[in-house]
Design an enzyme around this catalytic site. Sequence first.
Site, PDB file in Angstrom:
ATOM      1  N   LYS A 125      43.356 -12.591 -35.062  1.00 18.88           N
ATOM      2  CA  LYS A 125      44.373 -13.159 -35.966  1.00 18.88           C
ATOM      3  C   LYS A 125      44.538 -14.621 -35.612  1.00 18.88           C
ATOM      4  O   LYS A 125      44.290 -15.019 -34.478  1.00 18.88           O
ATOM      5  CB  LYS A 125      45.716 -12.441 -35.759  1.00 18.88           C
ATOM      6  CG  LYS A 125      46.671 -12.603 -36.915  1.00 18.88           C
ATOM      7  CD  LYS A 125      46.408 -11.586 -37.996  1.00 18.88           C
ATOM      8  CE  LYS A 125      47.178 -11.850 -39.252  1.00 18.88           C
ATOM      9  NZ  LYS A 125      47.070 -10.716 -40.199  1.00 18.88           N
ATOM     10  N   ASP A 165      46.714 -14.413 -45.045  1.00 19.53           N
ATOM     11  CA  ASP A 165      47.913 -13.678 -44.637  1.00 19.53           C
ATOM     12  C   ASP A 165      49.062 -14.495 -45.245  1.00 19.53           C
ATOM     13  O   ASP A 165      48.834 -15.229 -46.222  1.00 19.53           O
ATOM     14  CB  ASP A 165      48.008 -13.592 -43.094  1.00 19.53           C
ATOM     15  CG  ASP A 165      49.039 -12.570 -42.615  1.00 19.53           C
ATOM     16  OD1 ASP A 165      48.722 -11.374 -42.563  1.00 19.53           O
ATOM     17  OD2 ASP A 165      50.193 -12.962 -42.303  1.00 19.53           O
ATOM     18  N   THR A 208      45.491  -5.063 -50.738  1.00 18.01           N
ATOM     19  CA  THR A 208      46.523  -4.600 -49.793  1.00 18.01           C
ATOM     20  C   THR A 208      47.609  -3.835 -50.543  1.00 18.01           C
ATOM     21  O   THR A 208      48.021  -2.740 -50.135  1.00 18.01           O
ATOM     22  CB  THR A 208      47.113  -5.781 -49.010  1.00 18.01           C
ATOM     23  OG1 THR A 208      46.045  -6.576 -48.512  1.00 18.01           O
ATOM     24  CG2 THR A 208      47.968  -5.299 -47.861  1.00 18.01           C
ATOM     25  N   ASN A 239      51.479 -11.881 -52.255  1.00 19.68           N
ATOM     26  CA  ASN A 239      50.271 -11.137 -52.608  1.00 19.68           C
ATOM     27  C   ASN A 239      50.453  -9.623 -52.486  1.00 19.68           C
ATOM     28  O   ASN A 239      50.160  -8.876 -53.426  1.00 19.68           O
ATOM     29  CB  ASN A 239      49.111 -11.621 -51.723  1.00 19.68           C
ATOM     30  CG  ASN A 239      47.869 -10.795 -51.934  1.00 19.68           C
ATOM     31  OD1 ASN A 239      47.610  -9.836 -51.205  1.00 19.68           O
ATOM     32  ND2 ASN A 239      47.099 -11.122 -52.953  1.00 19.68           N
ATOM     33  N   SER A 376      38.197  -6.540 -47.268  1.00 22.27           N
ATOM     34  CA  SER A 376      37.517  -7.682 -46.649  1.00 22.27           C
ATOM     35  C   SER A 376      36.186  -7.244 -46.044  1.00 22.27           C
ATOM     36  O   SER A 376      35.180  -7.957 -46.144  1.00 22.27           O
ATOM     37  CB  SER A 376      38.389  -8.280 -45.537  1.00 22.27           C
ATOM     38  OG  SER A 376      39.370  -9.141 -46.065  1.00 22.27           O
TER      39      SER A 376
HETATM   40  P1  NDP Z   1      52.479 -14.173 -49.075  1.00 23.97           P
HETATM   41  O1  NDP Z   1      52.559 -15.489 -48.428  1.00 23.97           O
HETATM   42  O2  NDP Z   1      51.671 -14.022 -50.311  1.00 23.97           O
HETATM   43  O3  NDP Z   1      53.947 -13.630 -49.412  1.00 23.97           O
HETATM   44  C1  NDP Z   1      54.888 -13.479 -48.408  1.00 23.97           C
HETATM   45  C2  NDP Z   1      56.201 -13.023 -49.029  1.00 23.97           C
HETATM   46  O4  NDP Z   1      57.108 -12.681 -47.985  1.00 23.97           O
HETATM   47  C3  NDP Z   1      56.875 -14.125 -49.829  1.00 23.97           C
HETATM   48  O5  NDP Z   1      57.652 -13.549 -50.837  1.00 23.97           O
HETATM   49  C4  NDP Z   1      57.741 -14.787 -48.772  1.00 23.97           C
HETATM   50  O6  NDP Z   1      58.861 -15.479 -49.295  1.00 23.97           O
HETATM   51  C5  NDP Z   1      58.186 -13.599 -47.957  1.00 23.97           C
HETATM   52  N1  NDP Z   1      58.443 -14.006 -46.572  1.00 23.97           N
HETATM   53  C6  NDP Z   1      57.554 -14.500 -45.692  1.00 23.97           C
HETATM   54  N2  NDP Z   1      58.154 -14.786 -44.524  1.00 23.97           N
HETATM   55  C7  NDP Z   1      59.439 -14.466 -44.676  1.00 23.97           C
HETATM   56  C8  NDP Z   1      60.553 -14.516 -43.823  1.00 23.97           C
HETATM   57  N3  NDP Z   1      60.462 -14.970 -42.558  1.00 23.97           N
HETATM   58  N4  NDP Z   1      61.752 -14.085 -44.314  1.00 23.97           N
HETATM   59  C9  NDP Z   1      61.845 -13.633 -45.567  1.00 23.97           C
HETATM   60  N5  NDP Z   1      60.811 -13.563 -46.433  1.00 23.97           N
HETATM   61  C10 NDP Z   1      59.631 -13.962 -45.987  1.00 23.97           C
HETATM   62  O7  NDP Z   1      51.963 -13.170 -47.950  1.00 23.97           O
HETATM   63  P2  NDP Z   1      51.306 -11.723 -48.104  1.00 23.97           P
HETATM   64  O8  NDP Z   1      51.877 -11.028 -49.277  1.00 23.97           O
HETATM   65  O9  NDP Z   1      49.866 -11.879 -47.976  1.00 23.97           O
HETATM   66  O10 NDP Z   1      51.817 -11.025 -46.766  1.00 23.97           O
HETATM   67  C11 NDP Z   1      53.019 -10.261 -46.706  1.00 23.97           C
HETATM   68  C12 NDP Z   1      52.979  -9.337 -45.501  1.00 23.97           C
HETATM   69  O11 NDP Z   1      51.869  -8.448 -45.618  1.00 23.97           O
HETATM   70  C13 NDP Z   1      52.800 -10.017 -44.156  1.00 23.97           C
HETATM   71  O12 NDP Z   1      53.503  -9.283 -43.170  1.00 23.97           O
HETATM   72  C14 NDP Z   1      51.315  -9.902 -43.898  1.00 23.97           C
HETATM   73  O13 NDP Z   1      51.010  -9.966 -42.529  1.00 23.97           O
HETATM   74  C15 NDP Z   1      51.046  -8.528 -44.464  1.00 23.97           C
HETATM   75  N6  NDP Z   1      49.669  -8.232 -44.836  1.00 23.97           N
HETATM   76  C16 NDP Z   1      48.980  -9.034 -45.691  1.00 23.97           C
HETATM   77  C17 NDP Z   1      47.687  -8.706 -46.058  1.00 23.97           C
HETATM   78  C18 NDP Z   1      46.921  -9.494 -47.046  1.00 23.97           C
HETATM   79  O14 NDP Z   1      45.808  -9.086 -47.375  1.00 23.97           O
HETATM   80  N7  NDP Z   1      47.437 -10.584 -47.579  1.00 23.97           N
HETATM   81  C19 NDP Z   1      47.016  -7.532 -45.487  1.00 23.97           C
HETATM   82  C20 NDP Z   1      47.859  -6.717 -44.641  1.00 23.97           C
HETATM   83  C21 NDP Z   1      49.119  -7.084 -44.329  1.00 23.97           C
HETATM   84  P3  NDP Z   1      58.806 -17.093 -49.402  1.00 23.97           P
HETATM   85  O15 NDP Z   1      57.754 -17.381 -50.422  1.00 23.97           O
HETATM   86  O16 NDP Z   1      60.178 -17.479 -49.809  1.00 23.97           O
HETATM   87  O17 NDP Z   1      58.436 -17.577 -48.034  1.00 23.97           O
HETATM   88  O1  2IT Z   2      47.090  -8.206 -41.785  1.00 26.58           O
HETATM   89  C1  2IT Z   2      45.991  -8.069 -42.372  1.00 26.58           C
HETATM   90  O2  2IT Z   2      45.340  -7.029 -42.285  1.00 26.58           O
HETATM   91  C2  2IT Z   2      45.504  -9.184 -43.182  1.00 26.58           C
HETATM   92  N1  2IT Z   2      46.186 -10.193 -43.308  1.00 26.58           N
HETATM   93  C3  2IT Z   2      44.159  -9.102 -43.836  1.00 26.58           C
HETATM   94  C4  2IT Z   2      43.070  -9.436 -42.853  1.00 26.58           C
HETATM   95  C5  2IT Z   2      41.691  -9.549 -43.425  1.00 26.58           C
HETATM   96  O3  2IT Z   2      40.800  -9.916 -42.642  1.00 26.58           O
HETATM   97  O4  2IT Z   2      41.457  -9.265 -44.613  1.00 26.58           O
END
Ligand code: NDP
Ligand code: 2IT
Length: 444
Positions: A125, A165, A208, A239, A376
């Site tokens: 990561k 992420d 995801t 996302n 991925s």
């Molecule tokens: P994005 O950046 O697309 O979206 C994040 C969302 O969460 C936004 O709505 C954001 O609000 C909110 N957010 C982020 N940080 C905070 C915080 N500290 N307090 C409140 N709201 C918050 O990220 P993803 O959707 O990709 O990721 C979301 C979660 O899913 C994470 O935990 C990530 O690790 C996990 N994840 C993602 C994967 C992926 O493929 N993308 C895979 C597996 C897990 P704002 O825009 O206002 O910051």
């Molecule tokens: O937390 C996760 O699994 C991710 N942000 C996706 C990682 C990846 O390599 O697709």
Amino acid sequence: MKYVEKVLENLKKQNPNEPEFHQAATEILSTLSPIVEKHPEYEAAGLLERFVEPERVVMFRVPWVDDSGKVHVNKGYRVQFNSAIGPYKGGLRFHPNVNLSIIKFLGLEQILKNSLTGLPIGGGKGGSDFDPKGKSDREVMAFCQSFMTELYRHIGADTDVPAGDIGVGAREIGYLFGQYKRIRDEHVGVLTGRGLTYGGSLVRTEATGYGLIYITEEALKVRSDSFKGKTVVISGSGNVAIYACEKAQSLGAKVVAMYDSDGYIYDAEGIKLDVIKDIKEVKRGRIKEYAERVKTAKYTEGCKGIWTVPCDVALPCATQNEIDEESAKTLVKNGVKYVAEGANMPSTLEAIGVFQKNGIVFLPAKAANAGGVATSALEMAQSSGRMFWSFEEVDAKLKNIMVNIYHNIDSAAKEYGFEGNYVMGANIAGFMKVATAMMAHGIV
Ligand code: NDP
Ligand code: 2IT
């Protein structure tokens, strides 16, 4: 003192001031006693001590210049945690609260998550405390180019393959890939989540969120239930949240609340996802605008209140520790039946305890959100084979992977006498594959 307790105590001593890393390690190690008792050779080989220590941690300076000519310096990280079962694989997070503790907790979780996918990917990561919010495209590009100018020497299609992420989506991956290709003069699958015109995979964008719904659907199905008519609350609006909402709605659920870091919207009529997509994906705006555009919706300042909205299924899809003990109790009091984690470590240890005590079906992150990294890995397979699979093909593989994960964690929990405890099941099933590979490699 038991082996797992010794390792945990030492980890806390050796890595002070890393609360998120301690939390993830506690959640994992506290479930591994039955395994290490069955396999005394693990202790003799120092297996757990090696498992919780990253193979390599890279930290670097990321200087860049903003649109007014001002110089900024951010911190860059890549934690290459474990390569026993495949090249390091895991996302990059750009968020102002990123620090080493957060990257290490994410990396540790990623090892077991990637193992659960059944595909050959190790755990890593990375990220930065850079905040893409409010920056121009040129500023984001300048940052990404500087970040990759250091990172490129540590990664490679068979070494370490980052992805997105929080704060890292298609735009950032594009700039990062462009700079890697320019420096290395290689067009290879060194990042996933790439655009469809330059080596990306169909379904990676949705993976995801869709995967989260597929595994939850399976948990519902084996209980002779389904998403049809269920009231769902989804935190976040990025996302993962958007595509979880899309798939849940397509299965007949009513999603009534979502949030961003400023506040949450409640729409009793069901969220209009096209409006969310326009605000978030097209305009990079704030969720508050939803309530200005959709008359049935109400906006409330602050995120935490979202967990007071009654629902059958809660899907935390934003960030770590967004559900604390109090919020978990409120969810239970209001009748939640299923909690599936789209985000990484969104529930505190106390919140997990509340769900488990109350018989809630709780699907932990490393199983529930594994669809992103699994897809991925499918992107990596397509890159190295110079192939491009159809949407239906990738989606079918993703669904199959998520259904398999559900049954694997369910069987592992049963096998060790913890039926229905998917935290145990996920940790045990994920760990066994990594442990077996590490033992085969000797003391490395
Ligand atoms: P994005 O950046 O697309 O979206 C994040 C969302 O969460 C936004 O709505 C954001 O609000 C909110 N957010 C982020 N940080 C905070 C915080 N500290 N307090 C409140 N709201 C918050 O990220 P993803 O959707 O990709 O990721 C979301 C979660 O899913 C994470 O935990 C990530 O690790 C996990 N994840 C993602 C994967 C992926 O493929 N993308 C895979 C597996 C897990 P704002 O825009 O206002 O910051
Ligand atoms: O937390 C996760 O699994 C991710 N942000 C996706 C990682 C990846 O390599 O697709």
